[in-house]
Design an enzyme around this catalytic site. Sequence first.
Site, PDB file in Angstrom:
ATOM      1  N   GLY A  22       7.782   3.571  -0.949  1.00 34.52           N
ATOM      2  CA  GLY A  22       8.053   3.451  -2.371  1.00 34.52           C
ATOM      3  C   GLY A  22       9.245   4.258  -2.830  1.00 34.52           C
TER       4      GLY A  22
ATOM      5  N   GLY B  50       1.724  -2.573  -5.132  1.00 40.82           N
ATOM      6  CA  GLY B  50       1.566  -3.906  -5.710  1.00 40.82           C
ATOM      7  C   GLY B  50       2.861  -4.654  -5.935  1.00 40.82           C
ATOM      8  CG  PHE B  51       4.474  -5.468  -8.658  1.00 39.30           C
ATOM      9  CD1 PHE B  51       4.579  -6.848  -8.731  1.00 39.30           C
ATOM     10  CD2 PHE B  51       3.391  -4.849  -9.264  1.00 39.30           C
ATOM     11  CE1 PHE B  51       3.628  -7.590  -9.403  1.00 39.30           C
ATOM     12  CE2 PHE B  51       2.436  -5.581  -9.945  1.00 39.30           C
ATOM     13  CZ  PHE B  51       2.552  -6.967 -10.011  1.00 39.30           C
TER      14      PHE B  51
ATOM     15  N   GLY C 160      12.588  -1.223   0.991  1.00 44.19           N
ATOM     16  CA  GLY C 160      12.637  -2.662   0.755  1.00 44.19           C
ATOM     17  C   GLY C 160      13.889  -3.067   0.015  1.00 44.19           C
ATOM     18  CB  SER C 161      14.775  -3.067  -3.583  1.00 44.24           C
ATOM     19  OG  SER C 161      14.384  -1.729  -3.847  1.00 44.24           O
TER      20      SER C 161
ATOM     21  CB  SER D  91       9.362  -3.073   2.729  1.00 47.27           C
ATOM     22  OG  SER D  91       8.436  -3.851   2.008  1.00 47.27           O
TER      23      SER D  91
ATOM     24  CG  HIS E  17       0.734  -0.979   3.573  1.00 51.52           C
ATOM     25  ND1 HIS E  17       1.577  -0.576   2.563  1.00 51.52           N
ATOM     26  CD2 HIS E  17      -0.477  -0.424   3.273  1.00 51.52           C
ATOM     27  CE1 HIS E  17       0.920   0.175   1.700  1.00 51.52           C
ATOM     28  NE2 HIS E  17      -0.339   0.273   2.112  1.00 51.52           N
TER      29      HIS E  17
END
Length: 224
Positions: A176, A142-143, A197-198, A8, A66
Amino acid sequence: MKKLLSASILSADFGRLAEEVQAVSEAGADWIHVDVMDGRFVPNITMGPCVVEALRKASELPLDVHLMIEDPGRYVENFAKAGADLIGVHAESCTHLHRVVQNIRELGVRPCVALNPATPLCMVEAVLPDVDMILLMTVNPGFGGQAFIRNMLPKIRQCRRKIDDLGLSVLLQVDGGANPATAPELAEAGVDVFVAGSAVFNGDYRANIDNIKAAIARGEKSKS
């Protein structure tokens, strides 16, 4: 079925996005996950079709787009033309979900339907035979960088059973909190595509991807 990691770019350095995408492509990512946010459906604003078009030139990996936006049917053609390989829309934001899924397919793109954590699976049952992938959010969208919501595991298992009971080849994706700690449980629950992602972009990309894939393999082994 091979398990896939979709990196991501929400956690990437936007000032050097093309380089970041090339780096994770070379480091072993299978797909590139592009989170599109409009500041209405979710409390953040990110990128649009122009960015997807630029990413298409930066990597040959499938672009997993997405759409976390209101009324996504208005924009699926723009993202298809920009080079998206998969387009995911949220059931919560589509008045006519089946029509939007059909439109994505007609544009030559693989359709996906996404569900927020509190949305029940019954919202997608009617379109399951028409999609290539179901995306279950395991954080509130959202984050980036949020912690995995553990009570999503029963929902993931339920979705896996539903797909298998119907004999469908639909992929099950989660988005997520996927990382080496959570990946084994997610794999054991039946996830096919892991959005990270992270966990990918913080540190050494190749080492991070290798660690996540090793954790996925452990989960697969324990399942068998």
